[in-house]
Design an enzyme around this catalytic site. Sequence first.
Site, PDB file in Angstrom:
ATOM      1  N   GLU A 109      40.461  51.603  32.423  1.00 32.22           N
ATOM      2  CA  GLU A 109      39.702  51.400  31.193  1.00 32.22           C
ATOM      3  C   GLU A 109      39.098  52.689  30.642  1.00 32.22           C
ATOM      4  O   GLU A 109      38.593  52.707  29.514  1.00 32.22           O
ATOM      5  CB  GLU A 109      38.593  50.370  31.436  1.00 32.22           C
ATOM      6  CG  GLU A 109      39.138  48.962  31.652  1.00 32.22           C
ATOM      7  CD  GLU A 109      38.071  47.962  32.031  1.00 32.22           C
ATOM      8  OE1 GLU A 109      36.984  48.386  32.471  1.00 32.22           O
ATOM      9  OE2 GLU A 109      38.323  46.754  31.897  1.00 32.22           O
ATOM     10  N   GLU A 140      45.898  47.779  54.276  1.00 31.03           N
ATOM     11  CA  GLU A 140      44.474  48.105  54.341  1.00 31.03           C
ATOM     12  C   GLU A 140      44.055  48.617  55.710  1.00 31.03           C
ATOM     13  O   GLU A 140      42.985  49.198  55.871  1.00 31.03           O
ATOM     14  CB  GLU A 140      43.619  46.894  53.981  1.00 31.03           C
ATOM     15  CG  GLU A 140      43.571  45.808  55.023  1.00 31.03           C
ATOM     16  CD  GLU A 140      42.519  44.750  54.695  1.00 31.03           C
ATOM     17  OE1 GLU A 140      41.702  44.460  55.576  1.00 31.03           O
ATOM     18  OE2 GLU A 140      42.521  44.228  53.561  1.00 31.03           O
TER      19      GLU A 140
END
Length: 324
Positions: A109, A140
């Site tokens: 963004e 992960e």
Amino acid sequence: MSSASSTSSSASSAASAPSATYSELRAQLATLTTEAFRPDLAEIDQLPTLTIARTMNKEDQTVPAAVAEQLPLIAAAIDATAARMARGGRLIYAGAGTAGRLGVLDASECPPTFNTDPSEVVGLIAGGPSAMVKAVEGAEDSKDLAAADLDALDLTADDTVVGISASGRTPYAIGAVEHARAKGALTIGLSCNADSGLAAAAEHGIEVVTGPELLTGSTRLKAGTAQKLVLNMISTITMIRLGKTYGNLMVDVRASNDKLQARSRRIVSLATGAPDEQIETALAEADGEVKTAILMILADIDAKTADQRLRDTQGHLRAALTAP
């Protein structure tokens, strides 16, 4: 030992190894407030939908207060980040699962909001881009994967790496922070548990303790909301410090669609009070650059002079307005 016995022994060993690993991990999770079980919510599935919604809304209202407790630490991390980015450094988020997705979202963004280059704010998620929509098994759990992802970016000492993990124990996030710190980069560890390994590994540890979730261990809920709020602060306030705004106006907005083009004109109007015809002329001469157009109008100068003033003041409009 017979072949059958050997095979049986190997199978037994293989079976016991994961069991030991899972037992250890289970014990770790039992110590985390984000994984705690809420007996008072054990029959939530029996409640009316409106009651569940009210309960969830009440839980969410506790998140801003938890963030507020960490504001001094958040502000210190932002000031340090802005200082590095002013020298040409990058802001890099690294996490797995929900935490990684929130980092990628915040990074994505920044170009349309602040006209940053996509390389200036980067989101890394364990398992790569495909992990945004589908879990990548085991990603992960790898510190080495985090180090490799950072090495692919040619990490420098001017960069800032933000490791994000609700539990504060995710190896990928901790590995990213440890590797970045070893390279001399600024490190921030954002978690939702106290005394986390992630906060301990980072130069700036931020622990927003949001408590047990409505659904046990579902850290996409309160923990995810807290992480989103803090990441909003890190990117937004850093960009304010870098001169990407004029007051509360996004003067570095990139007008890449009709809505943003209309917003650009409105921003110039709010900043200058100029008539529409003058705004259109200034934006045309400034090649659509809002900040340049505002400076042209307020300082009564041409586009070339405005561009030079902005370069001389590192893009800070207020400074450019008072420059000789």
